[in-house]
Write an enzyme that holds these catalytic residues in place. Sequence first.
Site, PDB file in Angstrom:
ATOM      1  CB  ILE A  38      -8.166 -37.920 -21.588  1.00 40.06           C
ATOM      2  CG1 ILE A  38      -7.895 -37.511 -22.864  1.00 40.06           C
ATOM      3  CG2 ILE A  38      -8.971 -38.667 -20.848  1.00 40.06           C
ATOM      4  CD1 ILE A  38      -9.557 -36.636 -23.655  1.00 40.06           C
TER       5      ILE A  38
ATOM      6  CG  HIS B 118      -6.662 -43.185 -16.662  1.00 43.04           C
ATOM      7  ND1 HIS B 118      -5.489 -42.228 -15.362  1.00 43.04           N
ATOM      8  CD2 HIS B 118      -7.154 -44.019 -15.559  1.00 43.04           C
ATOM      9  CE1 HIS B 118      -5.347 -42.976 -14.007  1.00 43.04           C
ATOM     10  NE2 HIS B 118      -6.616 -43.712 -14.468  1.00 43.04           N
TER      11      HIS B 118
ATOM     12  CB  SER C 296      -2.838 -18.465  17.740  1.00 41.56           C
ATOM     13  OG  SER C 296      -2.816 -16.920  16.807  1.00 41.56           O
TER      14      SER C 296
ATOM     15  CD  GLU D 238      -5.143 -24.529   6.962  1.00 46.26           C
ATOM     16  OE1 GLU D 238      -5.723 -24.377   5.744  1.00 46.26           O
ATOM     17  OE2 GLU D 238      -5.502 -23.236   7.641  1.00 46.26           O
TER      18      GLU D 238
ATOM     19  CG  HIS E  68      -6.450 -22.171  20.048  1.00 45.91           C
ATOM     20  ND1 HIS E  68      -5.577 -22.308  19.625  1.00 45.91           N
ATOM     21  CD2 HIS E  68      -7.309 -21.039  19.733  1.00 45.91           C
ATOM     22  CE1 HIS E  68      -5.231 -20.693  19.942  1.00 45.91           C
ATOM     23  NE2 HIS E  68      -6.090 -20.032  19.405  1.00 45.91           N
TER      24      HIS E  68
ATOM     25  NE  ARG F 238      -7.542 -18.172  22.516  1.00 51.36           N
ATOM     26  CZ  ARG F 238      -9.047 -17.468  23.793  1.00 51.36           C
ATOM     27  NH1 ARG F 238      -9.859 -17.881  24.194  1.00 51.36           N
ATOM     28  NH2 ARG F 238      -9.104 -16.388  23.189  1.00 51.36           N
TER      29      ARG F 238
END
Lengths: 458, 458
Positions: free
Chosen positions: B29, B98, B188, B215, B264, B323
């Site tokens: 459910i 619920h 990087s 991420e 960056h 960067r």
Amino acid sequence: MEGVAQESIAFAGRYKLNNLILIWDDNGISIDGAALTDIDVPARMEAAGWHVMSIDGHDFEQITDALEDAGDCDMPVFIQAKTTLGRGSSAAGTPRAHGLGLDMAELERLASEFETEKGISLWGQVAAVSKNGGSDIQAWTTPDMSGLEMTWDAGVAVSTRELSGRFLETLMGRGGDLIVGSADLGGSTNVKGAFAHDIMPGEFIGNYINYGVREHAMGAVMNGLAAAGMRPVGATFLAFSDYMRPSIRLAALSGLPVTYVFTHDSIAVGEDGPTHQPIEQLPSLRLMPNLNVFRPCNGAEIAFAWTYAMSDTACPSCIVLSRQKVMQIAAPENADLSRGAYIIKPASGRRVRATIVATGAEVPLAVSVAGILGDDIQVVSMPCVSIFRAQSDEYKKKILRGYVVAIEAAAAAPWFEFADAVVGIDEFGVSGDGASVYARCGFDAETIARQIKDSLGK
Amino acid sequence: MEGVAQESIAFAGRYKLNNLILIWDDNGISIDGAALTDIDVPARMEAAGWHVMSIDGHDFEQITDALEDAGDCDMPVFIQAKTTLGRGSSAAGTPRAHGLGLDMAELERLASEFETEKGISLWGQVAAVSKNGGSDIQAWTTPDMSGLEMTWDAGVAVSTRELSGRFLETLMGRGGDLIVGSADLGGSTNVKGAFAHDIMPGEFIGNYINYGVREHAMGAVMNGLAAAGMRPVGATFLAFSDYMRPSIRLAALSGLPVTYVFTHDSIAVGEDGPTHQPIEQLPSLRLMPNLNVFRPCNGAEIAFAWTYAMSDTACPSCIVLSRQKVMQIAAPENADLSRGAYIIKPASGRRVRATIVATGAEVPLAVSVAGILGDDIQVVSMPCVSIFRAQSDEYKKKILRGYVVAIEAAAAAPWFEFADAVVGIDEFGVSGDGASVYARCGFDAETIARQIKDSLGK
């Protein structure tokens, strides 16, 4: 690896999207080195409801055969194409082949060695398959908005999610290619009304998608629907808009007419507590370029927001709504909603000592504050900041007169663009019933009136 | 269903986290109705490297046996516990169980029918298992920061990501329980230096995690590490911070000392184009309560940011880095970085006609603009807005004198909290080399100086 891919993979498998082929360039390399992918990607895809094929990704015949076979399948198809990254080059099989350039001499040597002609012919075939797959697509249409009116009553308290739900219901009855849906909160966000017909696995005649608890995939799928000419509407709570932010950004960047319905829009949601109480989401969405964020306070503004969202085909829209009831306040006859902000409660005389700007559920609060402070205080409702920002300086000055105070149950800083002072929230909320939490965070007419009085007295 | 769960599942399987048990309350459910889950959840878990068991979730003995068996496994364990939501109640097997409450009479009846004693004893066992599992945990320590200095040279152009990488490298050599990592951008983002030792599947003695292109899971795992007393550092590009925003929010809400390295950091990243060029991310992160966002411009500010991040154990920190190369500018001797903002280039006389506020890579630009405008213009560097906001009004007035202009290559609105005018970006960037894009978006000393001159002339 990305979660949005895994959500979309499960969604595609569950709904038996048989017109979808995913080719995995399985080169075993990621930017930082040997890829730490899943233990068993093909088995994970199979378990998600995909038909899996495995081929040598450098073998043109195997590619052609796999694509042909994929056409006969009644489920989405996953082609694991084993390859060597930068094959034939000095960087073959290393991350260096991803980002760092090879020198011109080596590039020329590679071009001469590869079967370039065969490759071009193969991609011609792929293009032909795609074109073929698209032959069933009809011209999509937006709903007929003519004469569409919102019924609402001033002086009645009703949640803006409920009013929005009523308007959407009427809209869905008007035909067009609206595809509505929610990330498992269709009931709470009031987007699943009587005109909603579930799209089912393998059956795509409905107009409502149960995305499951997959906000990010919902955002991504809506982008795809919009790119194909449909008008997708997707709903969740405002706090959970964070989960789909990258997809919202892509809609804004691509100029796709997607409509997001974000309800439960402040600390006033109550018991669920700080995880469900947005603070920074509303102003953060407003900072995104090419995205219209509407936070309507009454039926007229809700109709305006929906109508604007449906008419703008080059910009996504967020419609931000309350869970709690909001006293409905009527604007003066001459109010011009299309400017993004307008005077909803004028001062009685010519002199305006202060303007209180508010949005959504805070508009009736602002009117109460003005009532305490006196007749020379006006209230401005600003349902859409970006539309107001685009107005002439003349209009802005006409609307924002005297000392300007903004009231909004959200992070304060961006309001200083228009206001001298801001009543906002710069900390997380607390658990408790909505009304108590609201008052505890300072959203109380007496408290705010006292603060403004102190400032005006200076 | 959620992507962050799928990312974490793949991560746990890949790294053979054998001290992890996930119990799935498989009741079929979801809030909106019958759950549209994966086609075959147990198979999907197995393919991700988990040991799977399936039990009747209402049978206490089966639960006990499964938990005991789980202890012997060399991989993470998934227990599919089949249950009926709201078993025994009038709402059994429906979404109503619920969220909607049952009445008191029914609740009392259910309590009397359930084997409450057995349940309490079972959870006692679970608690004992958890306690046992924790017996290996040592007291974690932060690195020794004493006398830690940053070497940098004024007048030299160097990217702030490189300077930050150098400082982190020294920090990692100082011991303590730093756990550094990146979502496949360790190179990087300059977080993977000589002191980084990969944590490998089943081998947890290293100090560096290759999270893969995940991420959101990186953010979630860092929260877990911080809750266990470690000092996690995780890195990606600023534009991709959107993917992990819900986890950043949870760190802020829970007061966890997590450090995010976001490089960056503007349109100046260049060729990758608008998808990789953050506009709204920097100011949006600043709107989140209990999160310190640092955008340093030189070596001294980088040392300050890292030292602050390591010393604050009740608040996560973002360190936002360029960067591109940034000309290093030295502050006057008396500059007090601990205030969050300070005068980096004073006006020559007593009179200050205007203050230009800038952060990170825009600080040298602001100094150039001031150079064009004249000696009565000062420049303020504000590496951390939230720390500056917490200063006294007296300090704020001392720092922000005359007409105040903010320069930052990001969405403008929040800067109006401190500035009369803002040079920012309210549209998406464009593809091109970094320097050209920067200039095209208006970040050019001559252009900005002309704009400020016009305003001052009014």
